[in-house]
Design a protein around this motif. Sequence first.
Motif, PDB file in Angstrom:
ATOM      1  N   UNK A  20     -16.455 -32.908 -36.077  1.00 22.15           N
ATOM      2  CA  UNK A  20     -17.712 -33.269 -36.754  1.00 22.15           C
ATOM      3  C   UNK A  20     -18.701 -33.754 -35.706  1.00 22.15           C
ATOM      4  N   UNK A  21     -19.872 -33.083 -35.634  1.00 22.88           N
ATOM      5  CA  UNK A  21     -20.896 -33.406 -34.652  1.00 22.88           C
ATOM      6  C   UNK A  21     -22.092 -34.077 -35.324  1.00 22.88           C
ATOM      7  N   UNK A  22     -22.721 -34.979 -34.604  1.00 20.01           N
ATOM      8  CA  UNK A  22     -23.949 -35.622 -35.081  1.00 20.01           C
ATOM      9  C   UNK A  22     -25.143 -34.743 -34.751  1.00 20.01           C
ATOM     10  N   UNK A  23     -26.310 -35.160 -35.199  1.00 24.68           N
ATOM     11  CA  UNK A  23     -27.552 -34.441 -34.897  1.00 24.68           C
ATOM     12  C   UNK A  23     -27.764 -34.330 -33.392  1.00 24.68           C
ATOM     13  N   UNK A  24     -27.308 -35.344 -32.650  1.00 21.93           N
ATOM     14  CA  UNK A  24     -27.475 -35.370 -31.192  1.00 21.93           C
ATOM     15  C   UNK A  24     -26.413 -34.538 -30.469  1.00 21.93           C
ATOM     16  N   UNK A  25     -25.648 -33.811 -31.242  1.00 21.08           N
ATOM     17  CA  UNK A  25     -24.607 -32.930 -30.685  1.00 21.08           C
ATOM     18  C   UNK A  25     -23.480 -33.722 -30.021  1.00 21.08           C
ATOM     19  N   UNK A  26     -23.247 -34.903 -30.534  1.00 23.83           N
ATOM     20  CA  UNK A  26     -22.136 -35.725 -30.066  1.00 23.83           C
ATOM     21  C   UNK A  26     -21.005 -35.658 -31.089  1.00 23.83           C
ATOM     22  N   UNK A  27     -19.756 -35.666 -30.616  1.00 23.11           N
ATOM     23  CA  UNK A  27     -18.609 -35.632 -31.513  1.00 23.11           C
ATOM     24  C   UNK A  27     -18.431 -36.984 -32.181  1.00 23.11           C
ATOM     25  N   UNK A  28     -18.491 -36.997 -33.508  1.00 20.67           N
ATOM     26  CA  UNK A  28     -18.328 -38.222 -34.283  1.00 20.67           C
ATOM     27  C   UNK A  28     -16.863 -38.423 -34.660  1.00 20.67           C
ATOM     28  N   UNK A  29     -16.241 -37.349 -35.068  1.00 21.83           N
ATOM     29  CA  UNK A  29     -14.875 -37.430 -35.580  1.00 21.83           C
ATOM     30  C   UNK A  29     -14.181 -36.099 -35.361  1.00 21.83           C
ATOM     31  N   UNK A  30     -12.862 -36.147 -35.191  1.00 19.71           N
ATOM     32  CA  UNK A  30     -12.107 -34.909 -35.047  1.00 19.71           C
ATOM     33  C   UNK A  30     -10.854 -34.967 -35.903  1.00 19.71           C
ATOM     34  N   UNK A  31     -10.425 -33.787 -36.343  1.00 12.58           N
ATOM     35  CA  UNK A  31      -9.266 -33.674 -37.227  1.00 12.58           C
ATOM     36  C   UNK A  31      -8.335 -32.590 -36.665  1.00 12.58           C
ATOM     37  N   UNK A  57     -28.017 -23.079 -42.887  1.00 14.70           N
ATOM     38  CA  UNK A  57     -28.001 -24.080 -43.963  1.00 14.70           C
ATOM     39  C   UNK A  57     -27.440 -23.504 -45.258  1.00 14.70           C
ATOM     40  N   UNK A  58     -27.285 -22.181 -45.324  1.00 14.51           N
ATOM     41  CA  UNK A  58     -26.853 -21.530 -46.566  1.00 14.51           C
ATOM     42  C   UNK A  58     -25.366 -21.165 -46.593  1.00 14.51           C
ATOM     43  N   UNK A  59     -24.770 -20.912 -45.455  1.00 16.73           N
ATOM     44  CA  UNK A  59     -23.389 -20.422 -45.468  1.00 16.73           C
ATOM     45  C   UNK A  59     -22.705 -20.720 -44.138  1.00 16.73           C
ATOM     46  N   UNK A  70     -14.327 -19.237 -34.094  1.00 14.06           N
ATOM     47  CA  UNK A  70     -14.859 -20.500 -34.600  1.00 14.06           C
ATOM     48  C   UNK A  70     -15.593 -20.251 -35.921  1.00 14.06           C
ATOM     49  N   UNK A  71     -15.836 -21.341 -36.653  1.00 16.26           N
ATOM     50  CA  UNK A  71     -16.747 -21.313 -37.799  1.00 16.26           C
ATOM     51  C   UNK A  71     -17.570 -22.589 -37.755  1.00 16.26           C
ATOM     52  N   UNK A  72     -18.844 -22.467 -38.068  1.00 20.30           N
ATOM     53  CA  UNK A  72     -19.720 -23.636 -38.046  1.00 20.30           C
ATOM     54  C   UNK A  72     -20.299 -23.856 -39.439  1.00 20.30           C
ATOM     55  N   UNK A  77     -23.777 -31.561 -45.525  1.00 26.84           N
ATOM     56  CA  UNK A  77     -23.622 -32.663 -44.566  1.00 26.84           C
ATOM     57  C   UNK A  77     -24.967 -33.360 -44.381  1.00 26.84           C
ATOM     58  N   UNK A  78     -24.942 -34.506 -43.740  1.00 23.35           N
ATOM     59  CA  UNK A  78     -26.198 -35.180 -43.445  1.00 23.35           C
ATOM     60  C   UNK A  78     -27.033 -34.304 -42.526  1.00 23.35           C
ATOM     61  N   UNK A  79     -28.344 -34.416 -42.626  1.00 25.49           N
ATOM     62  CA  UNK A  79     -29.263 -33.502 -41.941  1.00 25.49           C
ATOM     63  C   UNK A  79     -28.981 -33.467 -40.445  1.00 25.49           C
ATOM     64  N   UNK A  80     -28.781 -32.249 -39.936  1.00 25.31           N
ATOM     65  CA  UNK A  80     -28.561 -32.066 -38.509  1.00 25.31           C
ATOM     66  C   UNK A  80     -27.115 -32.081 -38.080  1.00 25.31           C
ATOM     67  N   UNK A  81     -26.232 -32.614 -38.928  1.00 25.16           N
ATOM     68  CA  UNK A  81     -24.817 -32.680 -38.563  1.00 25.16           C
ATOM     69  C   UNK A  81     -24.146 -31.338 -38.828  1.00 25.16           C
ATOM     70  N   UNK A  82     -23.089 -31.066 -38.088  1.00 24.01           N
ATOM     71  CA  UNK A  82     -22.336 -29.838 -38.296  1.00 24.01           C
ATOM     72  C   UNK A  82     -20.849 -30.120 -38.123  1.00 24.01           C
ATOM     73  N   UNK A  83     -20.059 -29.249 -38.747  1.00 24.33           N
ATOM     74  CA  UNK A  83     -18.615 -29.234 -38.506  1.00 24.33           C
ATOM     75  C   UNK A  83     -18.287 -27.914 -37.826  1.00 24.33           C
ATOM     76  N   UNK A  84     -17.509 -27.970 -36.769  1.00 25.11           N
ATOM     77  CA  UNK A  84     -17.053 -26.758 -36.106  1.00 25.11           C
ATOM     78  C   UNK A  84     -15.549 -26.643 -36.308  1.00 25.11           C
TER      79      UNK A  84
END
Length: 408
Positions: A20-31, A57-59, A70-72, A77-84
């Motif tokens: 899980x990445x933040x808007x700043x492209x920093x890793x917040x959490x990993x699973x 933002x759609x898929x 990979x899949x992103x 999610x909160x604006x700007x955050x992504x899960x990879x």
Amino acid sequence: MLQPYFLEHMVNLIHTPFHLFSTDKEIIQKFGARDIETLIFEKNPEFVEKVFSQKSEQHPVIFTKSSLVYAIFAQGLSKGAVIIAGPVTIGPLSQEILIQIRRYYNLGRKSGYIPPVCPLDKFVSGVLLLHWHLTGEELSAARLWKRNQQNYTATMNLQNRISQDIFERQESAGLHNPYEQELRELDSIEKGDIQALTKSISETYEGEIGVLAKDPLRSHKNVAVGNITLASRAAIRGGISVEKSFSLADSLIQQVEEIDNVPEVEAFKREAQFVYARLVDEENIQGGEKQKTKTNPLIGQVKDYIFSHLHDPIQVADIAEHMDINADYLSHLFSSQEKITITNYIRREKVRRGENLLKYSDYRIQEIAFYLGFCSQSHFARAFQQVVGMNPNEYRRKFGNRKKWKMK
């Protein structure tokens, strides 16, 4: 809303790490991610930038970099955050490719990094499930690939390339082999008619097999894969169990990939067609003359169950319970259409598998007997004698150790 509990179990299901990445492209959490998989992102900021540029933002977006998948996700999610999700590989990789991956991601050749393996269909199911968890949208696999088309150059250029290739083909005035000849081959396999298959393969005609790759060996292999696939379907129409036919195709196609010269590919391709025709012929001979009416689909289900459980003791009651149908009705239906009882069919199929193992494996007869669910070696020997007309020892001495074009 993302639930960590959900992702923890996703890791167990599809063996895929998640970051899980933040808007700043920093890793917040990993699973489920090992330290070395986190390093892939930490040591390659340009790669992370490129991943973020591909998000939708759609898929979910599925992509590949240096043999890793990979899949992103940016939805729900909160604006700007992504899960990879990833990296994973859809199959085992050679040592050469592993070294290339370690170099590409700046992990060092001696890191020993080996990515987790997740078959593509399983990975896609996980992607769809996580998308549903994040958004509530029930997205199908077909729609997911449709939405991802713009990310794949080959897909976007598909129509242009088709037009170009067809134009060039027309300009060269080349003709493909006639469709009617192909139909005669498949009809011969479906009927188990060895003589007709030999005749149809020997026909001369104007035209030629299409070129399916720039490399001649690869092109002939692709043609062989297509022929085996078509033959497997014709054999199913001829009465062969779906599972048996598909499993045989898997084996034959894998063996095609191991061949390193064009003439052997061509010979193997033809022998594979005869393997299917002989299977149908044996089915017709041992099953007697069958009714000309369309086979009840329940018959196919019975055959598939038996094929998938040949290593177990099988009772008619087990099959009926699995299919949720009356055992007496099923027995009568099978006997009336196949001209053989289910019990005798089970014995025949077990003996057929035993013949294969006696020919092509080094397993002891006792091991083969137990593998096929017989209570003892003597029980297997009696059944084998009844079906084949000789005991397993005699059969192995006469036919054993045939290594060429072995099948499962």
